[in-house]
Write an enzyme that holds these catalytic residues in place. Structure first.
Site, PDB file in Angstrom:
ATOM      1  N   ASP A 111      37.451  63.946   2.404  1.00 29.24           N
ATOM      2  CA  ASP A 111      37.208  65.304   1.939  1.00 29.24           C
ATOM      3  C   ASP A 111      37.670  65.401   0.502  1.00 29.24           C
ATOM      4  O   ASP A 111      38.545  64.645   0.054  1.00 29.24           O
ATOM      5  CB  ASP A 111      37.967  66.320   2.797  1.00 29.24           C
ATOM      6  CG  ASP A 111      37.350  66.512   4.174  1.00 29.24           C
ATOM      7  OD1 ASP A 111      36.125  66.330   4.303  1.00 29.24           O
ATOM      8  OD2 ASP A 111      38.086  66.863   5.106  1.00 29.24           O
ATOM      9  N   ASP A 128      29.901  68.204   5.157  1.00 26.96           N
ATOM     10  CA  ASP A 128      30.251  69.454   5.848  1.00 26.96           C
ATOM     11  C   ASP A 128      29.337  70.596   5.407  1.00 26.96           C
ATOM     12  O   ASP A 128      28.903  71.410   6.227  1.00 26.96           O
ATOM     13  CB  ASP A 128      31.706  69.839   5.573  1.00 26.96           C
ATOM     14  CG  ASP A 128      32.702  68.806   6.059  1.00 26.96           C
ATOM     15  OD1 ASP A 128      32.378  68.060   7.005  1.00 26.96           O
ATOM     16  OD2 ASP A 128      33.808  68.738   5.485  1.00 26.96           O
TER      17      ASP A 128
END
Length: 153
Positions: A111, A128
């Site tokens: 991330d 995402d």
């Protein structure tokens, strides 16, 4: 069917390559950016959304692969669903499988987008975002179908 399958595979491959290239940049090329509202910083997520189920980190990739396999079996058995939703399904699977690939490659999901303007938000990535986008498309298509069905009734 063949044209839609080719388009679907094209979307899938392009999105996975984009996501993996960005993540490679953060892991190996030290990409990063800091500002008052949004920062681009490397973070590893060993769980799922908001780091939930982190205690299952060793098994999550296999659980998630099983879920993806189940979706693919469902779509194979229900080709009309695939034909109707082939674009958002391609986007959804690209995001999901790219994050699963991270678990095999890096041991966790990579991330890097950290929103902290006014409130702290979870760190997330391109995969995402496209998963959320695919779900929004599916919901919109369902709503549109509902409205059309309601007009006919």
């Amino acid at each position: 069917m063949n044209k839609k399958l080719i388009v679907s595979l094209g979307i899938f491959v392009v999105l996975v390559l984009i996501d993996q290239a960005i993540k490679y940049g953060f892991v190996f090329l030290n990409f990063g950016f800091e500002s008052d509202c949004i920062s681009l910083v490397l973070a590893y997520n060993y769980g799922v959304a908001f780091s939930m189920f982190e205690f299952l980190s060793e098994y999550l990739k296999f659980i998630q692969l099983t879920l993806i396999a189940s979706i693919l079996i469902y779509l194979y058995l229900n080709k009309e669903v695939f034909l109707k939703y082939y674009i958002p399904v391609s986007i959804l699977l690209a995001g999901g499988l790219s994050n699963i690939l991270d678990r095999f490659t890096y041991g966790a999901v990579v991330d890097y987008v950290y929103w902290h303007c006014g409130f702290d938000f979870a760190i997330f990535n391109f995969a995402d975002v496209i998963i959320d986008f695919a779900i929004a498309i599916i919901l919109y298509m369902q709503y549109k179908q509902y409205k059309e069905d309601k007009k006919r009734a």
